[in-house]
Design a protein around this motif. Structure first.
Motif, PDB file in Angstrom:
ATOM      1  N   ILE A  89      63.302  56.277   1.333  1.00 16.66           N
ATOM      2  CA  ILE A  89      63.070  57.102   2.519  1.00 16.66           C
ATOM      3  C   ILE A  89      61.686  57.753   2.488  1.00 16.66           C
ATOM      4  O   ILE A  89      61.109  58.062   3.548  1.00 16.66           O
ATOM      5  N   GLU A  90      61.121  57.941   1.301  1.00 19.74           N
ATOM      6  CA  GLU A  90      59.803  58.566   1.184  1.00 19.74           C
ATOM      7  C   GLU A  90      58.708  57.750   1.865  1.00 19.74           C
ATOM      8  O   GLU A  90      57.653  58.289   2.206  1.00 19.74           O
ATOM      9  N   GLU A  91      58.961  56.464   2.065  1.00 19.04           N
ATOM     10  CA  GLU A  91      57.962  55.605   2.711  1.00 19.04           C
ATOM     11  C   GLU A  91      58.077  55.610   4.239  1.00 19.04           C
ATOM     12  O   GLU A  91      57.269  54.988   4.917  1.00 19.04           O
ATOM     13  N   MET A  92      59.081  56.303   4.784  1.00 19.96           N
ATOM     14  CA  MET A  92      59.305  56.293   6.226  1.00 19.96           C
ATOM     15  C   MET A  92      58.456  57.354   6.924  1.00 19.96           C
ATOM     16  O   MET A  92      57.979  58.302   6.308  1.00 19.96           O
ATOM     17  N   ASP A  93      58.312  57.193   8.235  1.00 22.77           N
ATOM     18  CA  ASP A  93      57.517  58.089   9.073  1.00 22.77           C
ATOM     19  C   ASP A  93      58.049  59.523   8.962  1.00 22.77           C
ATOM     20  O   ASP A  93      59.165  59.809   9.390  1.00 22.77           O
ATOM     21  N   PRO A  94      57.291  60.449   8.403  1.00 23.97           N
ATOM     22  CA  PRO A  94      57.784  61.819   8.233  1.00 23.97           C
ATOM     23  C   PRO A  94      57.959  62.580   9.541  1.00 23.97           C
ATOM     24  O   PRO A  94      58.581  63.648   9.558  1.00 23.97           O
ATOM     25  N   SER A  95      57.418  62.038  10.648  1.00 26.97           N
ATOM     26  CA  SER A  95      57.565  62.736  11.935  1.00 26.97           C
ATOM     27  C   SER A  95      58.933  62.495  12.565  1.00 26.97           C
ATOM     28  O   SER A  95      59.304  63.176  13.526  1.00 26.97           O
ATOM     29  N   LEU A  96      59.694  61.527  12.031  1.00 24.17           N
ATOM     30  CA  LEU A  96      61.043  61.278  12.540  1.00 24.17           C
ATOM     31  C   LEU A  96      61.999  62.357  12.061  1.00 24.17           C
ATOM     32  O   LEU A  96      61.839  62.888  10.958  1.00 24.17           O
ATOM     33  N   PRO A  97      63.040  62.670  12.861  1.00 19.96           N
ATOM     34  CA  PRO A  97      64.069  63.587  12.385  1.00 19.96           C
ATOM     35  C   PRO A  97      64.776  62.996  11.164  1.00 19.96           C
ATOM     36  O   PRO A  97      64.725  61.781  10.938  1.00 19.96           O
ATOM     37  N   PRO A  98      65.465  63.816  10.359  1.00 23.33           N
ATOM     38  CA  PRO A  98      66.022  63.351   9.080  1.00 23.33           C
ATOM     39  C   PRO A  98      66.914  62.116   9.161  1.00 23.33           C
ATOM     40  O   PRO A  98      66.715  61.158   8.403  1.00 23.33           O
ATOM     41  N   ALA A  99      67.911  62.097  10.059  1.00 25.48           N
ATOM     42  CA  ALA A  99      68.817  60.948  10.128  1.00 25.48           C
ATOM     43  C   ALA A  99      68.114  59.708  10.654  1.00 25.48           C
ATOM     44  O   ALA A  99      68.365  58.596  10.183  1.00 25.48           O
ATOM     45  N   ALA A 100      67.223  59.886  11.637  1.00 27.82           N
ATOM     46  CA  ALA A 100      66.465  58.749  12.162  1.00 27.82           C
ATOM     47  C   ALA A 100      65.531  58.202  11.091  1.00 27.82           C
ATOM     48  O   ALA A 100      65.331  56.988  10.990  1.00 27.82           O
ATOM     49  N   ARG A 101      64.996  59.098  10.288  1.00 23.79           N
ATOM     50  CA  ARG A 101      64.127  58.658   9.189  1.00 23.79           C
ATOM     51  C   ARG A 101      64.922  57.828   8.190  1.00 23.79           C
ATOM     52  O   ARG A 101      64.435  56.818   7.677  1.00 23.79           O
ATOM     53  N   SER A 102      66.141  58.259   7.918  1.00 20.59           N
ATOM     54  CA  SER A 102      67.005  57.489   7.023  1.00 20.59           C
ATOM     55  C   SER A 102      67.326  56.122   7.624  1.00 20.59           C
ATOM     56  O   SER A 102      67.281  55.093   6.941  1.00 20.59           O
ATOM     57  N   ALA A 103      67.643  56.099   8.924  1.00 15.05           N
ATOM     58  CA  ALA A 103      67.962  54.839   9.598  1.00 15.05           C
ATOM     59  C   ALA A 103      66.750  53.919   9.665  1.00 15.05           C
ATOM     60  O   ALA A 103      66.892  52.690   9.693  1.00 15.05           O
ATOM     61  N   ALA A 104      65.554  54.490   9.690  1.00 14.62           N
ATOM     62  CA  ALA A 104      64.331  53.681   9.762  1.00 14.62           C
ATOM     63  C   ALA A 104      64.159  52.785   8.546  1.00 14.62           C
ATOM     64  O   ALA A 104      63.415  51.795   8.593  1.00 14.62           O
ATOM     65  N   ARG A 105      64.845  53.110   7.463  1.00 16.45           N
ATOM     66  CA  ARG A 105      64.779  52.254   6.276  1.00 16.45           C
ATOM     67  C   ARG A 105      65.252  50.840   6.606  1.00 16.45           C
ATOM     68  O   ARG A 105      64.733  49.864   6.064  1.00 16.45           O
ATOM     69  N   LYS A 106      66.251  50.722   7.501  1.00 15.54           N
ATOM     70  CA  LYS A 106      66.742  49.391   7.881  1.00 15.54           C
ATOM     71  C   LYS A 106      65.685  48.610   8.652  1.00 15.54           C
ATOM     72  O   LYS A 106      65.568  47.400   8.499  1.00 15.54           O
ATOM     73  N   THR A 107      64.942  49.321   9.513  1.00 15.74           N
ATOM     74  CA  THR A 107      63.889  48.656  10.273  1.00 15.74           C
ATOM     75  C   THR A 107      62.844  48.071   9.333  1.00 15.74           C
ATOM     76  O   THR A 107      62.467  46.893   9.443  1.00 15.74           O
ATOM     77  N   GLU A 108      62.371  48.888   8.410  1.00 14.98           N
ATOM     78  CA  GLU A 108      61.341  48.427   7.483  1.00 14.98           C
ATOM     79  C   GLU A 108      61.902  47.371   6.537  1.00 14.98           C
ATOM     80  O   GLU A 108      61.218  46.403   6.190  1.00 14.98           O
ATOM     81  N   GLY A 109      63.177  47.542   6.131  1.00 17.32           N
ATOM     82  CA  GLY A 109      63.797  46.542   5.272  1.00 17.32           C
ATOM     83  C   GLY A 109      63.901  45.192   5.964  1.00 17.32           C
ATOM     84  O   GLY A 109      63.660  44.141   5.352  1.00 17.32           O
ATOM     85  N   LEU A 110      64.236  45.211   7.257  1.00 15.55           N
ATOM     86  CA  LEU A 110      64.330  43.968   8.015  1.00 15.55           C
ATOM     87  C   LEU A 110      62.956  43.317   8.158  1.00 15.55           C
ATOM     88  O   LEU A 110      62.814  42.104   8.008  1.00 15.55           O
ATOM     89  N   LYS A 111      61.941  44.115   8.439  1.00  8.75           N
ATOM     90  CA  LYS A 111      60.591  43.574   8.578  1.00  8.75           C
ATOM     91  C   LYS A 111      60.151  42.869   7.296  1.00  8.75           C
ATOM     92  O   LYS A 111      59.601  41.753   7.330  1.00  8.75           O
ATOM     93  N   ARG A 112      60.393  43.506   6.179  1.00 10.66           N
ATOM     94  CA  ARG A 112      59.981  42.919   4.900  1.00 10.66           C
ATOM     95  C   ARG A 112      60.791  41.666   4.592  1.00 10.66           C
ATOM     96  O   ARG A 112      60.264  40.692   4.061  1.00 10.66           O
ATOM     97  N   PHE A 113      62.071  41.714   4.939  1.00 13.36           N
ATOM     98  CA  PHE A 113      62.925  40.550   4.701  1.00 13.36           C
ATOM     99  C   PHE A 113      62.450  39.367   5.536  1.00 13.36           C
ATOM    100  O   PHE A 113      62.372  38.235   5.043  1.00 13.36           O
ATOM    101  N   LEU A 114      62.115  39.624   6.809  1.00 18.75           N
ATOM    102  CA  LEU A 114      61.663  38.545   7.689  1.00 18.75           C
ATOM    103  C   LEU A 114      60.280  38.027   7.299  1.00 18.75           C
ATOM    104  O   LEU A 114      59.958  36.870   7.548  1.00 18.75           O
ATOM    105  N   ALA A 115      59.478  38.881   6.679  1.00 17.40           N
ATOM    106  CA  ALA A 115      58.177  38.419   6.200  1.00 17.40           C
ATOM    107  C   ALA A 115      58.351  37.411   5.070  1.00 17.40           C
ATOM    108  O   ALA A 115      57.562  36.469   4.935  1.00 17.40           O
ATOM    109  N   GLU A 116      59.402  37.599   4.279  1.00 19.66           N
ATOM    110  CA  GLU A 116      59.685  36.688   3.164  1.00 19.66           C
ATOM    111  C   GLU A 116      60.540  35.503   3.595  1.00 19.66           C
ATOM    112  O   GLU A 116      60.492  34.441   2.958  1.00 19.66           O
TER     113      GLU A 116
END
Length: 264
Positions: A89-116
């Motif tokens: 979660i430390e790598e996520m956008d700090p301007s997002l609210p706490p729960a949205a920031r936690s959920a953003a991990r899935k977005t970034e995880g998907l992006k990295r997965f699709l890159a591979e």
């Protein structure tokens, strides 16, 4: 055909159209009721077996019951199963609210997965009635580089005529359940006898209507202990489906920001 038959037929058509038109497709599996129906429909569309990879972008924070369900049915349904991990979660956008920031991990995880693991198209089990931002979606939804979604620039889809011709390199999200409702999902689950995670059924006066990470998902008040009772409850309740999702109670634009950035 009855209502469920028509829904099933359209979804199967979407699956087959995407599989025919796109070179490499995969499916996101969130382990919840919608994506389990999506897998069931894909198995029907392709004569008993899903012919493309099924992916779980794992935050590591799901309920134990969800992991047990995943491990059991990935084997029983003979899925080509892929698992992607999410960044901290430390790598996520700090301007997002706490729960949205936690959920953003899935977005970034998907992006990295699709890159591979590059895919031309990804099936996702979202529905228009689930959340206002998702009502703006298309069945075949083009995404920009990095998965960004421009909801103001989406192709028209009239009379089930879906645009599958996009410029080379365009990533497509395909939504075979977009036309379903929450009640439809449960009616179909009941008719088809699709396996269900026990968390959806009431215990001590509460149950989960929408399953996410255990630290940002809460149950709602309910006495529904069977699918029949869930269906009856949904026909009268005024409580939104995602009432138990902490993210949906934060800033109004948080969900739209996540979706625009590639959230599922």
């Amino acid at each position: 055909m009855d209502h469920l038959d028509r829904l099933e037929s359209q979804s199967i058509y979407i699956f087959r159209e995407a599989f025919n038109r796109l070179d490499r497709v995969g499916m996101l599996w969130s382990l919840g009721k919608d994506s389990n129906v999506m897998i069931w429909l894909a198995r029907k569309a392709f004569f008993g077996r899903v012919p493309f990879p099924v992916m779980h972008v794992d935050t590591g924070k799901k309920f134990p019951e969800m992991y047990e369900f995943r491990d059991r049915y990935a084997k029983e349904w003979d899925l080509t199963f892929l698992r992607g991990e999410c960044p901290p979660i430390e790598e996520m956008d700090p301007s997002l609210p706490p729960a949205a920031r936690s959920a953003a991990r899935k977005t970034e995880g998907l992006k990295r997965f699709l890159a591979e693991n590059p895919f031309d198209g990804i099936f996702a089990g979202i529905r228009r009635d689930e959340e206002a931002t998702r009502a703006k979606e298309r069945v075949f939804s083009p995404r920009g580089e990095g998965g960004q979604w421009n909801f103001r620039d989406q192709p028209p889809e009239f009379w089930d005529q879906f645009n599958t011709e996009f410029p080379p390199g365009t990533h497509i999200r395909i939504h075979p359940l977009l036309h379903w409702t929450e009640v439809d999902i449960w009616l179909y689950t009941q008719r088809e006898k699709i396996p269900v995670i026990d968390l959806y059924f009431a215990k001590d006066g509460k149950r989960y209507r929408s399953l996410g990470d255990k630290d940002i998902t809460s149950p709602v008040a309910s006495n529904a202990t069977t699918i029949e009772e869930i269906i009856e409850e949904l026909r009268t309740t005024k409580i939104p489906e995602r009432a138990g999702r902490a993210m949906d109670h934060e800033a109004e634009d948080a969900f739209e920001r996540l979706r625009a950035d590639g959230y599922m």
